[in-house]
Write an enzyme that holds these catalytic residues in place. Structure first.
Site, PDB file in Angstrom:
ATOM      1  N   GLU A 181       0.804  -1.216   0.000  1.00  0.00           N
ATOM      2  CA  GLU A 181       0.000   0.000   0.000  1.00  0.00           C
ATOM      3  C   GLU A 181       0.845   1.278   0.000  1.00  0.00           C
ATOM      4  O   GLU A 181       0.424   2.316   0.511  1.00  0.00           O
ATOM      5  CB  GLU A 181      -0.956   0.022   1.203  1.00  0.00           C
ATOM      6  CG  GLU A 181      -1.991  -1.085   1.170  1.00  0.00           C
ATOM      7  CD  GLU A 181      -3.021  -0.983   2.279  1.00  0.00           C
ATOM      8  OE1 GLU A 181      -4.161  -1.405   2.058  1.00  0.00           O
ATOM      9  OE2 GLU A 181      -2.684  -0.466   3.361  1.00  0.00           O
ATOM     10  N   GLU A 250      -7.098  -7.430  -0.975  1.00  0.00           N
ATOM     11  CA  GLU A 250      -7.789  -7.269   0.303  1.00  0.00           C
ATOM     12  C   GLU A 250      -9.247  -6.903   0.075  1.00  0.00           C
ATOM     13  O   GLU A 250      -9.570  -5.759  -0.237  1.00  0.00           O
ATOM     14  CB  GLU A 250      -7.116  -6.200   1.176  1.00  0.00           C
ATOM     15  CG  GLU A 250      -5.755  -6.592   1.703  1.00  0.00           C
ATOM     16  CD  GLU A 250      -5.192  -5.577   2.682  1.00  0.00           C
ATOM     17  OE1 GLU A 250      -5.965  -4.727   3.177  1.00  0.00           O
ATOM     18  OE2 GLU A 250      -3.978  -5.631   2.960  1.00  0.00           O
TER      19      GLU A 250
END
Length: 825
Positions: A181, A250
Site C-alpha cells: 500500500e 484485500e
C-alpha cells in the site's frame, strides 16, 4: 554398475522434481498454474494471531468454505525483535504454518512486505530498533533502511527456499508480495519514493523465485510487478498493464475495532455482492481480508488504540468458530464460481447494459455460456427479460446463471443458517465463586521518589528510550518553588501535551489524574490536571503508557510517541495566567514496571510467596491479582470475562493474552435495533452495534494455553477494578436460525452440541429475523415445527429440503415461499 545406479537415482529424482514442481505465470486474464488459467479464491489468516494448534482446523474450515488459497503477511518485528536475533517459534513459526497449508492441499500467497498492514504494532510490523538506527529514514531511498529491509527479505526468501515452499519447488507459494500500500502514502516522499519503489521491484526480481510478484495499491508498480487492489469493492479496478490479471488482494469483509469504538458489521449479502461483481467484471483472484482475524496477543496490537480482538467480522470468528451466515453464504458462491471456472478464464466476454444500473455479462466458450445479472441500484429490485426469460434481481445484488438460463445463486438471497453464539458456563467448577484471589501491589514508589534509569535535559520520544520493550515509561522531573516564584498561587495545574497515549500523573507521590485519548488522536492531545505543589522540592512523575504504536501514514516513523511536550506548570492569579515550561528541565526516565521485570505473571516466578490472600483490594490502581482455575470441559473455544476490571494485561499460565480495557465503553451513538440494510456501499460506520457497552469484555484463551488440573490467571490492573466477577466460559452456537427460499436445502448445525428444541418454524411468507420471527399471511397446512423436530432434534446437524413436498401445500399462491426456523442448541 555403481555409476549406472547413481544415474538411475538421479533420473528418478529429476522425474520426482518435475512431477511435484508447479509452473506459475500469468497473462492479462488470470494466474496460470501448470499451463491452466485459474480462478483463485483466497483468505487471510495471520499465523501470529492464532496458535499452531489452531492452524490445521482454521485451514481445514477455510478449505471446506471453498477457498483454494491462504494468504498471510510476514511480521518483521515478530521475527527480529532484536537486531539479528530471530524468532520463528510458537505462533511465529511461519514455516510450520506454510507447511500446514501445503498439507491441506491449498496454495499460499506470501506478502513479505516487510512493511505490512493489519493494525499490527508500529509500521504494521517494523521493529522499533529500526527507528533508532543512526541516519535511517523508513520507506524511502535511504541506504540504512534498504540494507535492513533487504537483509530481512533475504532471510525470509532463504528460509522458504530451503524448505522448498515455493510452487516452483513443489510448495504452496504461488505469489509473493513486496512492500504494501505504498501508493497510498507515496506522494510526500517525492522522487525518493519513486526511486525506492523501483528498488523494491528490482530487489524482488533478483531473488528469481519462480512465482509472480505483486504490489498492492501501487498504480505505478514497475514491471513485471502486478499491481493489485485493496478495498470494500474492486470491480472498477484496472491493472496498469494489459498483461497483468485483475487481482483483489484485500476484500475487507468487515473492519477492525478500536478502544472506545463500536463493533462494525458488514453483511454477508454485501460481501458476496462485492465478490460477484469482481468476477463479473473480469477479476480472477480475490482474497478475503480477513478470513480469520484472530487475536492480538501480548503487545502486538497497533494503532494506537486497536483492541486485543481482531475478529474483523470474518467468516471464521476470532476463536475459530464458523460465523454464519457469512461463511456458508460465501461457500455457496465459491461453489458456483468454481463450477464456471473454464468459462470465466477462457470465455469470450460480452456485456449488455439493460438500464437503471442493471447489467448482464456473459462468458461464453464453445457450447457453454455463464451469465451474471447485476443490479447496483440501491433501492429498486429489477424485473428483466434476458435471452427470452424473465428474472427478478433484487437491489444491490448479483444473480449467477452457470448455464446461462437458470439462477443458481443470488448474493441477496441467503439460504444458510444464521448462528447466534452463546457463552456457556464453565462446567468444571462454579465460577466466579470458586476463584480465590491473591494480590500484591505494583511498586511504583521508586518512580514517585524520582529513581530512574537515565536522564536528559529534554523530553525524549518514548520509542527512543524504550525500544518498545515495554508499554510503560516514567517521565520524572524535580521542580523547586518558593513563595516568591511568579508562578506560585493557590490555583495551580500541570498541563501536558502528549501523543494520544494513556497518562498517569503523580505530584509528590499523590495521584493528580489519569488521561487517555481515543482512536485517531495522535498529537496535540493536551490535558491539564489541577494539582497542589509544595514550597521547596516537588517531584513530578508521569507514567506514559502506549496502547500500540502508530503504524500508518507518510513518515509515520517520525511521529512522536509519549510525552512530546510542552509540559508546563500553570499558575492563575485572578485574571493573570503565568506559565512555567518544564520541557527543558532535567528529566529522568524509568522503563517498565517492577512486577513485569520480576515476571509476577510467570509460573516460575521467584516472587510467588509474597502474594497476600486477605483483604482483597478493589478499585485500587497498579495492583497485581492472581487466581487458579479449572479449564472448561470439552473442546469449544475458551474465553475469559473481564468486565468489572479497568485496564491492564492478563496472563494465563504465563501466556500474555493481550491488553484488556473493559472500562473503556464504546460510544453511545450510532447503533440501531433495525436489521442492517445490505443495500448500498459499505463503510465502517454503516452498521455498528455494542454502543455504550465495554469495547471488549471477552478475551480469547486458546486451548493450547491451558493444562489439566490447576491453571493460573494473573492480572496487572492499572486503573483499578474488581476481579471478583472474572469467569471463564466456552463459546459456541446457542441458536441456529434459517430464513431460506424454497427449492433449496437448509442445513442446521449446533456444531459441538445437539439441537435440543425447535422454537419457531413456518413455511410460507414468515416475517421478522432470527430471535423475532412471526408467521406471515400464509403458510403450510401441516405442522412445520413437528416435521423439523423429527428431522433435527437430538442431532448436531440436520438437512431440510425446502419444498411443498416436505411441508405440504400452502395457501400462498405463486409467491416464492420461504422457511423460517429457530432451533435451540
Amino acid at each position: 554398475m555403481a555409476s549406472q545406479k547413481i544415474l538411475f537415482c538421479l533420473s528418478l529424482l529429476s522425474l520426482f522434481l518435475v512431477v511435484v514442481s508447479v509452473n506459475v505465470s500469468h497473462d492479462g486474464r488470470a494466474i496460470i498454474i501448470d499451463g491452466q488459467r485459474r480462478i483463485l479464491i483466497s483468505g487471510s489468516i495471520h499465523y501470529p494471531r492464532s496458535t499452531p494448534q489452531m492452524w490445521p482446523d482454521l485451514i481445514q474450515k477455510a478449505k471446506e468454505g471453498g477457498l483454494n488459497t491462504i494468504e498471510t503477511y510476514v511480521f518483521w518485528n515478530a521475527h527480529e525483535p532484536v537486531r539479528r536475533q530471530y524468532d520463528f517459534s510458537g505462533n511465529n513459526d511461519l514455516i510450520r504454518f506454510l507447511k500446514t497449508i501445503n498439507e491441506a492441499g491449498l496454495y499460499s500467497i506470501l506478502r513479505i512486505g516487510p512493511y505490512v498492514c493489519a493494525e499490527w504494532n508500529y509500521g504494521y510490523g517494523f521493529p522499533v530498533w529500526l527507528h533508532n538506527l543512526p541516519g535511517i529514514e523508513m520507506r524511502t531511498a535511504n541506504n540504512v533502511f534498504m540494507n535492513e529491509m533487504q537483509n530481512f527479505t533475504t532471510l525470509i526468501i532463504n528460509k522458504i527456499t530451503e524448505e522448498k515452499l515455493l510452487a516452483s519447488q513443489g510448495g504452496p507459494i504461488i505469489i509473493a508480495q513486496i512492500e504494501n500500500e505504498y501508493g497510498n502514502v507515496m506522494d510526500p516522499y517525492g522522487d525518493a519514493g519513486k526511486v525506492y519503489i523501483d528498488w523494491c521491484a528490482s530487489m524482488a526480481e533478483s531473488y528469481n523465485i519462480g512465482v509472480p510478484w505483486i504490489m498492492c495499491q501501487q498504480s505505478n508498480a514497475p514491471q513485471p510487478m502486478i499491481n493489485t487492489c485493496n478495498g470494500y469493492y474492486c470491480d472498477q479496478f484496472t491493472p496498469n498493464n494489459p498483461n497483468s490479471p485483475k487481482i483483489w488482494t484485500e476484500n475487507w469483509v468487515g473492519w477492525f475495532k478500536s478502544w472506545g469504538g463500536q463493533d462494525p458489521h458488514r453483511t454477508a449479502e454485501d460481501v458476496a455482492y462485492g465478490v460477484a461483481r469482481f468476477y463479473q467484471t473480469g477479476g480472477t483472484l480475490q482474497n478475503y481480508y480477513m478470513y480469520h482475524g484472530g487475536t492480538n496477543f501480548g503487545r502486538t496490537a497497533g494503532g494506537p488504540y486497536i483492541t486485543t480482538s481482531y475478529d474483523y467480522d470474518a467468516p471464521l470468528d476470532e476463536f475459530g468458530n464458523i460465523a454464519q451466515p457469512k461463511w456458508g453464504h460465501l461457500k455457496k458462491l465459491h461453489e458456483v464460481l468454481k463450477s464456471i471456472e473454464k468459462n470465466l478464464v477462457y470465455g469470450n466476454i460480452s456485456e449488455n447494459d439493460l438500464g437503471n444500473s442493471v447489467k448482464a455479462t456473459a462468458y461464453a466458450t464453445n457450447g457453454s455460456s455463464s451469465v451474471f445479472l447485476s443490479n447496483s441500484n440501491t433501492t429498486s429490485d429489477a424485473k428483466i427479460t434476458f435471452n427470452g426469460k424473465q428474472y427478478t434481481v433484487p437491489a444491490w445484488s448479483v444473480s449467477i446463471l452457470p448455464d446461462g438460463q437458470t439462477e443458481e445463486y443470488n448474493t441477496a438471497k441467503i439460504n444458510v443458517q444464521t448462528s447466534v453464539n452463546e457463552h456457556w458456563p464453565n462446567e468444571a467448577e462454579k465460577q466466579p465463586e470458586s476463584l480465590k484471589w491473591v494480590w500484591r501491589p505494583e511498586n511504583i514508589h521508586n518512580a514517585l521518589r524520582g529513581k530512574s534509569h537515565s536522564s536528559a535535559t529534554k523530553l525524549i520520544d518514548q520509542k527512543e528510550i524504550t525500544n518498545d520493550v515495554s508499554d510503560y515509561l516514567w517521565y520524572i522531573t524535580n521542580l523547586h518553588l518558593d513563595e516568591h516564584d511568579p508562578i506560585w498561587s493557590a490555583d495551580m495545574s500541570l498541563r501536558i501535551n502528549a501523543s494520544g497515549q494513556v497518562i498517569y500523573a503523580y505530584v509528590n507521590g499523590h495521584h493528580a489524574g489519569t488521561h487517555w485519548a481515543k482512536y485517531g488522536i495522535l498529537y496535540d492531545d493536551e490535558v491539564e490536571f489541577r494539582t497542589k505543589l509544595n514550597k521547596g522540592k516537588n517531584v513530578i512523575s508521569l507514567l506514559s503508557v502506549t496502547t500500540g504504536l502508530q503504524n500508518y501514514g507518510s513518515f509515520f516513523d517520525t511521529w512522536h510517541t509519549g510525552l512530546v511536550g510542552p509540559i508546563e506548570v500553570v499558575g492563575k492569579k485572578g485574571d493573570e495566567t503565568i506559565i512555567k515550561d518544564l520541557s527543558s528541565h532535567k528529566w529522568h526516565y524509568k522503563i517498565g514496571l517492577d512486577g513485569w521485570d520480576k515476571k509476577f505473571f510467570g509460573e516460575e516466578s521467584s516472587s510467588n510467596t509474597k502474594w497476600a490472600s486477605d483483604q482483597l483490594p478493589t478499585n485500587r490502581s497498579f495492583t497485581w491479582y492472581k487466581t487458579t482455575f479449572k479449564a472448561p470441559l470439552g473442546k469449544d473455544p475458551v474465553v475469559v470475562d473481564l468486565e468489572g476490571l479497568g485496564k491492564g494485561f492478563a496472563w494465563v499460565n504465563g501466556h500474555n493474552i493481550g491488553r484488556y480495557w473493559p472500562a473503556y465503553l464504546a460510544a453511545e451513538d450510532g447503533c440501531s435495533n433495525d436489521p442492517c440494510d445490505y443495500r448500498g456501499e459499505y463503510s465502517a460506520t454503516k452498521c455498528i452495534y455494542n454502543c455504550g457497552k465495554p469495547t471488549q469484555k471477552w478475551y480469547h484463551v486458546p486451548r493450547s494455553f491451558l493444562k489439566d488440573g490447576d491453571n493460573t490467571l494473573v492480572l496487572l490492573e492499572e486503573m483499578g477494578g474488581n476481579p471478583s466477577y472474572v469467569n471463564f466460559r466456552t463459546i459456541s452456537v446457542g441458536t441456529a436460525c434459517g430464513n431460506a427460499y424454497e427449492n433449496h436445502t437448509l442445513e442446521l448445525s449446533c456444531q459441538s452440541r445437539p439441537i435440543s428444541a425447535i422454537k419457531f418454524a413456518s413455511f410460507g411468507d414468515p416475517q421478522g429475523t432470527c430471535g423475532s420471527f412471526n408467521k406471515g399471511t400464509c403458510e403450510s397446512n401441516n405442522d412445520v415445527s413437528s416435521i423439523i423436530e423429527k428431522a433435527c432434534v437430538g442431532k448436531q446437524t440436520c438437512s431440510i429440503e425446502i419444498s411443498e413436498k416436505t411441508f405440504g401445500s400452502t395457501n400462498c399462491g405463486n409467491i416464492t415461499k420461504r422457511l423460517a426456523v429457530e432451533a435451540v442448541c
